[in-house]
Structures are given as structure tokens and as C-alpha cells.
Design an enzyme around this catalytic site. Structure first.
Site, mmCIF file in Angstrom:
data_model
loop_
_atom_site.group_PDB
_atom_site.id
_atom_site.type_symbol
_atom_site.label_atom_id
_atom_site.label_comp_id
_atom_site.label_asym_id
_atom_site.label_seq_id
_atom_site.Cartn_x
_atom_site.Cartn_y
_atom_site.Cartn_z
ATOM 1 N N LYS A 1 21.296 101.654 -50.636
ATOM 2 C CA LYS A 1 22.096 101.279 -49.478
ATOM 3 C C LYS A 1 23.529 101.755 -49.701
ATOM 4 O O LYS A 1 24.184 101.343 -50.658
ATOM 5 C CB LYS A 1 22.053 99.760 -49.275
ATOM 6 C CG LYS A 1 22.777 99.310 -48.017
ATOM 7 C CD LYS A 1 22.375 97.897 -47.597
ATOM 8 C CE LYS A 1 22.836 96.841 -48.560
ATOM 9 N NZ LYS A 1 22.576 95.476 -48.056
ATOM 10 N N ASP B 1 22.104 84.038 -43.799
ATOM 11 C CA ASP B 1 21.588 84.885 -42.709
ATOM 12 C C ASP B 1 20.061 84.962 -42.796
ATOM 13 O O ASP B 1 19.470 86.041 -42.869
ATOM 14 C CB ASP B 1 22.208 86.278 -42.777
ATOM 15 C CG ASP B 1 21.978 87.079 -41.490
ATOM 16 O OD1 ASP B 1 21.593 86.474 -40.467
ATOM 17 O OD2 ASP B 1 22.174 88.304 -41.514
ATOM 18 N N GLY C 1 25.951 101.890 -42.275
ATOM 19 C CA GLY C 1 25.860 103.077 -43.096
ATOM 20 C C GLY C 1 24.466 103.653 -43.138
ATOM 21 O O GLY C 1 23.710 103.584 -42.174
ATOM 22 N N THR C 2 24.121 104.229 -44.291
ATOM 23 C CA THR C 2 22.886 105.004 -44.434
ATOM 24 C C THR C 2 22.010 104.413 -45.523
ATOM 25 O O THR C 2 22.505 103.897 -46.523
ATOM 26 C CB THR C 2 23.232 106.457 -44.795
ATOM 27 O OG1 THR C 2 24.203 106.949 -43.864
ATOM 28 C CG2 THR C 2 21.998 107.341 -44.726
ATOM 29 N N VAL C 3 20.678 104.538 -45.321
ATOM 30 C CA VAL C 3 19.713 104.053 -46.303
ATOM 31 C C VAL C 3 18.838 105.218 -46.742
ATOM 32 O O VAL C 3 18.352 105.999 -45.927
ATOM 33 C CB VAL C 3 18.838 102.932 -45.721
ATOM 34 C CG1 VAL C 3 17.828 102.461 -46.757
ATOM 35 C CG2 VAL C 3 19.698 101.779 -45.247
#
Length: 674
Positions: free
Chosen positions: A372, A469, A356-358
């Protein structure tokens, strides 16, 4: 020589009269409950009207100044209501060689009689035991047969005619007795001395099974209580058939304890005192006659495994409910509190990712935030979103990125973090700014701070959190280049047992724990492995996995472990480390990385141990505490002082002030909490 016959028996030295009262009587509260150190519980009793029947009458006598309980002439050692057993002392039958007559004289015959009483010789806890040389002993019951179940009489003796003329001078006596199996431990001294006979002064423990024996009455008949003599008077008691002859005993029902022969004698057991519920997250609730286990919020109880498992359904439900509540709360607050001038929020697009987009935003108090927002929202993304919000909402640590809030735009969730301006550790090591002379002490400090954040997740969060992670791209750097561990989308709450699995392997190639790849079991040691790869990046300046070139050289961890084995780590070191840092420091870091990369998770250190070792190595790097440095070659991120001396503090980073120094990375560059 020892001879032990498998058949078992025990006799009483008395004949108990079989007199039974027509109905069950309740003992007086004044009845004596102890005799010496032996507890006398009903149906047994001391004194008139204190026992159920005459079979259970106990006399309390003083022998040689010691108070002891007896039933007739047999000394009682202890009584068990639950097992329906009595432990008593039984005389030993013996025969000894007479030097005058040159023959064996019978010193004592063994024979005990409990006919018609409540007692039977235990056929499971006794053994007929014979001691002596050239000896043959026998045991028989009233029917002339050997020992068997239900026996209430036995006699022991010795066969005649054995030649003892060759052995009498070292083994003069032989012994035979029906005794408790657990009380016998053979010694060679029993053959050559009279030690066996003298151990209990001529007597040994024997086990009797007792029961309520009103004729041949068993539980199906007794519980009907047609004769009014049913002995199990407690309302929370059960009838149990005797396993040794006719009759029955009484036991408290499951979940109760006490005396089942008395009204109200069986009391509720508080099982919670025995901690029967799961040790992690379990809550015990005592109830009358039973107990119940439950789990802390976010977990559900598995009765089959007796564990508190993660309740994913509840987590998702609570997350959605929380989000809805936040939306309504935020909407109401904005309508009631904000003026038209303060409702304007400046938002700047700073990047796009695969998910997606930040955005970078500035809220009313001029606080910079990173937002986020997912482009598409799948079930997996919803779960990762809820998991990250759940985890970050309960964590407050200087080395973990802070969640400022969350919001929804139609169906697309968004997370709002503190804005982290100086990028990631990955870009600091491998990115366009790697040409800068970054001091090794700075990288070591950042690694130490990241380890502190992971240690907090493992050791101090409740329940513990596994990141899942760990990599240099998920270690952000704030305005002071302090490490901030980020991106908890793959994180899980630590499983309560080893039977919980992660159904979909997540993480980043090059950092993944090989044990996790094989078992799908994510543990805190999986994070430790990934952190070991980060230490390699700090030491070598290389990426964890190369997608081109020789296949044997693609994995950084494999190359490193091979180099360690060949004692050739220097060949992998980055230029500003090789030959410029102490051999002891490099060796210590390499050894720590090797331990973290152990193929077997249980052999890896904990994050607490990693933190402690990095702290020790940092002190080693800074020794002595104040050192003379060459300001022209000093690290730009650590910044020299005007005096030509450097004081490296864990969370303090300077910027160059001398003309001609290379500039550090732009502190206003746009990065966000990943």
C-alpha cells in the site's frame, strides 16, 4: 429525656505538676513501650528518664488481673502523637432520688483539674452530656464561666429545686459528664435504668489535647531553640502550633512517618505501596520524602489529572526513527545478502484508491504480498500510517491481517502485508458474486471469526486497541475464506480515561456509532455498534446506507430497529435466509444485533460476549453435528461431501467438485489488505 449541651469539656481526676526539665533528654532504648494493649511512645514514657517531662509520665498497673496505663489516677485508653490527643476515662456525675428523704441526693460531683499541665479538654471532640427527667445540670471552669477553648479545669453539678415526686418511680437518677462525642449513642434505657452509668462502670471516654507547653511558647519561638528545649528532634519533622491553648506539637514532614520527638524518628514513607499513580500504564518511583509517577512507553504523565495519556509526539518520533532504521537495515541486508538474481522483485499494479496505489508483489521466497503506497503524504496520512504500523507490528492473530514489513520511497511511506486473495466480506454479500448461493453458515462463520479478531484487539492487546472503522469492506477473506480484520488507519490505543477525545470524527457512514458522533469519544463499544451493522448485512443482504430512495428507508440500522419494534424482522431477511434457517437462530442473531445497536454504549455487550453468543448460535445452526443435506442446493463455499453429508468446520472451506455446480469466486483474484 436527653439534654446535650453544645459546649464541650473534660476534666482529669488529678492535678499534674508543671515541672519541666531544662533541656530535652533522650529516652533509654530499654524504656517500656507497651502497657497492656496501649502503645506508649515518647514524649510519653513508663519509668524514670523515659518521658519528656513529668506531665507525660505513665504508670503501668494491674487492675483486676488486667494491665492498664494510668496518668496519675486517670486510665489511659490510647494516645495519638500525630493529632496531639489522649483518650481517657472520666467519672460520671450523678444524683438519685432518696425515697426516705424524698429528695435528690448527690451521689457524685463531676470535676477534673489539669491546671498548669500539658493537657486541655478538647473543645471539638467532647460534649457536655446530661441524662434524666426534670434535670438541669451545669458545667463551669475555674473562672466560673462555661466550657471554652483552652480549658484545663471543669466542674459539673445539678441545680436543686426541681419537683421529682412524679417521676422518681421510673426515672430515679440523672447523670452529667463531659465525654467524647463519638462514644455517645442515646438509648431510652438510660432514662429508666442505670445502664448509662454502668456501661463503663461509672466512667466514659474523654478526649484531651496535649502539647509541649513551656510557658506560652509557640512554634516561632520554640524553633529558635534558645533554651535548648525544642522537642521536635527528628531532622524530618515540623512544628505545629496547638489549636487548644498555648504550646506546640511535632509532626513528621510530608512523605515521612514515625516519631518526630526522637532523633531520626521520622522515616521515609514508601507511597508506592498505596498505588498513587495511574492504574493503567502508571509506574511509581519511591524517593526520599516523596514519590514520582511515570508512564509506560508511548504514554506521558499528566500530573493535573493523574493519568497516563497517549504520547502522540513520541509515537510519531519512534515511528519515523523506526522507519529510518528499517531503511538502513534493509539496504545493508540487500547489499550484503542478495545476489543479482534475487534482487529482482516482481510488482503488479492491482488497483488505485483515493489515497493512492495498491500493488501485488512476490518476494524472493515466492511469498505474495500486498503493498500500500500513498500518492500524497499529508500530516494526517503520516499519523495514520505510523499508527497502523505501530498497532500491526505488535499483533499476531489468525483473524487479523499480518504486517510483513514497511519501506520508504523518497518521502512516501509504504506498508507491506500478507496478500489476501478472495476479496472482502462486503463483496461477498453485495458484490458481483452475490448471485452465488452462499450458505448462511459460511457468512455466520466469517462474522464469528471477525468478532474473534476484534475481541483480541479489545481484550488481549496491551494496551487495548480500538479499530475505529469496523465494516464488511475491512474484513478480508483469505484462500480458505477465513476472515482477516484489516485497515487500522483510524485505530487508536484505548484511552486511559474518559477525558481523551478523538478530535476528528473518522469512520464510514452507516457504521458510525451515534454516541461517538455526539461526544467524539471513541470506545470499544463504538466497534461493537459497527459490528452490529455487519450482522444486519449478513441477515438482510442490504447495504448499511442507501443514497437514494425514501429518506426514512435509507438507514439499515434504523429500518431494522423499527422492524424489531413491530415484530416484523422477516420482511428484511435475505431470500436464502428467510424460511430456510431455524426461527431460533434468526431470532438469536436479530436480538444480538439489536443489543449491539443500543444507542447507549454502556448497554451494549462487549466483543467477548458477542464472540460467545455467535459461538453458541453457530452450534445451534449445526445441530445435530452431522446432518443430511441436498447436495444440489448446497452452498458452493462450504462444498458438499461425496456422501451427501456436510461437516462445517470453522476454518475449513471446500470447493465444488461435481459437474454443473456454480464456480466460487476466483481464488486468484487480486485483493489486498486495506
Amino acid at each position: 429525656m436527653e439534654v446535650r449541651v453544645l459546649q464541650v469539656g473534660l476534666g482529669l481526676l488529678f492535678l499534674l505538676a508543671a515541672q519541666h526539665a531544662p533541656a530535652v533528654a533522650i529516652p533509654s532504648p530499654q524504656c517500656q513501650k507497651m502497657c497492656g494493649n496501649v502503645e506508649i511512645e515518647y514524649p510519653f514514657g513508663i519509668g524514670e528518664n523515659c518521658s519528656l517531662t513529668s506531665d507525660f509520665n505513665v504508670s503501668c498497673q494491674v487492675i483486676d488481673g488486667i494491665t492498664k496505663p494510668f496518668i496519675d489516677k486517670a486510665e489511659v485508653l490510647n494516645i495519638s502523637l500525630t493529632n496531639g490527643t489522649m483518650r481517657m476515662l472520666n467519672h460520671i456525675a450523678s444524683t438519685c432520688y432518696n425515697t426516705s428523704s424524698r429528695s435528690m441526693d448527690f451521689s457524685r460531683y463531676g470535676g477534673l483539674n489539669a491546671r498548669g499541665s500539658a493537657y486541655r479538654f478538647s473543645d471539638t471532640q467532647n460534649k457536655f452530656t446530661v441524662i434524666g427527667c426534670n434535670t438541669l445540670a451545669f458545667i463551669y471552669d475555674s473562672n466560673g464561666t462555661g466550657y471554652q477553648s483552652g480549658m484545663d479545669y471543669y466542674r459539673a453539678g445539678f441545680a436543686k429545686g426541681f419537683n421529682t415526686s412524679q417521676i422518681w418511680n421510673f426515672s430515679r437518677c440523672s447523670y452529667a459528664v463531659l465525654m467524647e462525642s463519638a462514644a455517645f449513642n442515646f438509648s431510652t434505657a438510660y432514662i429508666t435504668t442505670n445502664k448509662f452509668n454502668n456501661t463503663f462502670s461509672g466512667r466514659v471516654p474523654t478526649i484531651l489535647d496535649w502539647a509541649i507547653r513551656n510557658g506560652t511558647m509557640s512554634c516561632p519561638v520554640a524553633t529558635r531553640n534558645e533554651s535548648g528545649t525544642y522537642a521536635c528532634l527528628s531532622s524530618n519533622s515540623d512544628c505545629v502550633n496547638s489549636t487548644n491553648g498555648p504550646g506546640y506539637i511535632c509532626n513528621c514532614s510530608k512523605g515521612y512517618e514515625g516519631n518526630p520527638y526522637l532523633p531520626g524518628g521520622c522515616k521515609d514513607v514508601n507511597e508506592c505501596n498505596q498505588s498513587p499513580c495511574p492504574s493503567r500504564g502508571g509506574i511509581c518511583h519511591n524517593e526520599v520524602g516523596r514519590y514520582r509517577c511515570s508512564c509506560t512507553t508511548g504514554r506521558k504523565f499528566s500530573k493535573q489529572n493523574n493519568t497516563c495519556d497517549l504520547d502522540n509526539g513520541l509515537i510519531i518520533g519512534v515511528t519515523i526513527g523506526f522507519l529510518v532504521l528499517v531503511i538502513f537495515s534493509c539496504s545493508g541486508y540487500m547489499l550484503n545478502s542478495y545476489t543479482p538474481q534475487t534482487t529482482t522483485i516482481r510488482v503488479e499494479l492491482i488497483g488505485k484508491e483515493g489515497y493512492g496505489t495498491v500493488y501485488k508483489g512476490i518476494i524472493k521466497d515466492k511469498m505474495h504480498v500486498a503493498i500500500k503506497r500513498c500518492t500524497l503524504i499529508s500530516e494526517r496520512q503520516k499519523k495514520e500510517f505510523g499508527q497502523e504500523m505501530l498497532i500491526l507490528s505488535q499483533i499476531n492473530h489468525k483473524n487479523i491481517v499480518k504486517l510483513v514489513g514497511c519501506c520508504l520511497e523518497v518521502e512516501v511511506p509504504m506498508l507491506v502485508y500478507e496478500f489476501i486473495p478472495n476479496g472482502t466480506l462486503y463483496e461477498l454479500i453485495h458484490g458481483k458474486n452475490r448471485a452465488l448461493q452462499i450458505s448462511f453458515s459460511t457468512l455466520l462463520r466469517i462474522a464469528h471469526e471477525a468478532a474473534e479478531g476484534l475481541n483480541f484487539l479489545h481484550s488481549y492487546a496491551s494496551p487495548p486497541i480500538i479499530h475505529g472503522d469496523v465494516k464488511t469492506a475491512n474484513i478480508l477473506l483469505d484462500e480458505n475464506y477465513m476472515a482477516k480484520v484489516a485497515d487500522f488507519g483510524a485505530s487508536i490505543l484505548a484511552p486511559s480515561d474518559e477525558e481523551q477525545y478523538v478530535t476528528m470524527v473518522q469512520g464510514t457512514c452507516g457504521y458510525l456509532d451515534p454516541e461517538y458522533m455526539q461526544t467524539c469519544q471513541l470506545t470499544d463499544k463504538s466497534d461493537v455498534y459497527s459490528f452490529g451493522v455487519i450482522l444486519l448485512e449478513v441477515l438482510t443482504g442490504q447495504v448499511p446506507l442507501k443514497l437514494e430512495g425514501d429518506e426514512t428507508q435509507r438507514s439499515l440500522s434504523s429500518n431494522f430497529l423499527s422492524a424489531m419494534k413491530e415484530n416484523n424482522v422477516d420482511a428484511l431477511l435475505v431470500s436464502h435466509v428467510k424460511g430456510k434457517e431455524s426461527t431460533e437462530l434468526i431470532r438469536g442473531l436479530a436480538e444480538l444485533a439489536k443489543q449491539c445497536l443500543n444507542m447507549c454504549g454502556v448497554n451494549r455487550p462487549t466483543m467477548k460476549e458477542v464472540v460467545d453468543e455467535l459461538g453458541r448460535l453457530r452450534k445451534l445452526a449445526l445441530h445435530p453435528w452431522v446432518r443430511i443435506t441436498n447436495t444440489e442446493s448446497e452452498s458452493l463455499l462450504d462444498g458438499p461431501s461425496s456422501t451427501g453429508f456436510e461437516i462445517d468446520v470453522a476454518t475449513t472451506t471446500g470447493y465444488p467438485t461435481q459437474e454443473g455446480d456454480n464456480a466460487p469466486m476466483n481464488p486468484n483474484s487480486s485483493y489486498y489488505a486495506r
